[in-house]
Design an enzyme around this catalytic site. Sequence first.
Site, PDB file in Angstrom:
ATOM      1  N   LEU A  11       0.817  -1.217   0.000  1.00 15.74           N
ATOM      2  CA  LEU A  11       0.000   0.000   0.000  1.00 15.74           C
ATOM      3  C   LEU A  11       0.852   1.270   0.000  1.00 15.74           C
ATOM      4  O   LEU A  11       0.718   2.134  -0.876  1.00 15.74           O
ATOM      5  CB  LEU A  11      -0.926  -0.018   1.218  1.00 15.74           C
ATOM      6  N   TYR A 135       2.444  -7.574  17.534  1.00 12.11           N
ATOM      7  CA  TYR A 135       2.839  -6.584  16.526  1.00 12.11           C
ATOM      8  C   TYR A 135       3.340  -5.313  17.205  1.00 12.11           C
ATOM      9  O   TYR A 135       4.364  -4.739  16.802  1.00 12.11           O
ATOM     10  CB  TYR A 135       1.633  -6.276  15.635  1.00 12.11           C
TER      11      TYR A 135
END
Length: 320
Positions: A11, A135
């Site tokens: 992206l 994460y």
Amino acid sequence: MKVLVTGGTGLVGKALQTVIKNQGRQEEEWYFAGSKDADLTNLAATQALFAREKPTHVIHLAAMVGGLFHNMNNNLDFLRNNLLINDNVLQTAHEQGCVKVVSCLSTCIFPDKTTYPISETMVHNGPPHPSNYGYSYAKRLIDVQNHAYHDKYGRMYTSVIPCNIFGPHDNYKPEVSHVIPGMINRMHRLITENPEVPEIEKVFTIFGSGMPLRQFIYSLDLAELMIWVLRSYDSVEPIILSVDECQEVTIFEVASAIAEAFHFKGKLVCDTTKADGQYKKTASNAKLRSHLPDYLFTDFEIAIKASVQWYKDNYNEARK
């Protein structure tokens, strides 16, 4: 100046390609590396990529990423894979003598229990939200490593902390995608499947209450700001790249904007049996505004319409 972009086919990487192409600077050479170029969880493969491209600068985007539910079910994988990727990239950049590395973090790294708005000084003030701690901790450690390389070797390795990103070339795969591309994919399917059912009778389901608040940045805006950081921001301290606080929207408002972009005539309903995740992550962009007070972010509705149009135009090639 030779810039290596890890995760360069995703992206943000695609947005960087677009902005760099439009700027047309002859004194810079850019290489956008994707997963086919190297497995960055493997040190030897990472070293081979750097040896081949010989970058002087790095924008580090590569990461194992996913939406709320994918994170909730795979925290260990998110932790281990991202620790490997980040350590391999930063250590190899150091060994190869790279002048500057700009790594991409996320506002989800901030403490779950905090005061708002959050700022760059608050990254390590407490545990992150339990839904994505794997994460979050892996990304936090990039900031720790940046300071360690700076303290020991004087390296200018820094990081940016964007709010939620969306735009063309997003990942639309169910269970992996983030909220906006996930909604775009699901709404497109709802509209196009079962054409015998009148659209006005179709119901689009929003996962959760629709009440959580988020700031969203258009990928092309983020690309412009990351390039500015690479060229002009010379501090090891992280910098938040986010829209203004007044541009925060609810998840229900996001769904409404996507429905408007699709001209969807059906009904929007919230499934409150699904998890909401963190209620808000409001970030202050005061540091960014102190450097770029007049930067104009793309209007949210305009950016949503452009993102939906890209998805419709590139449906067969989109990652869905």
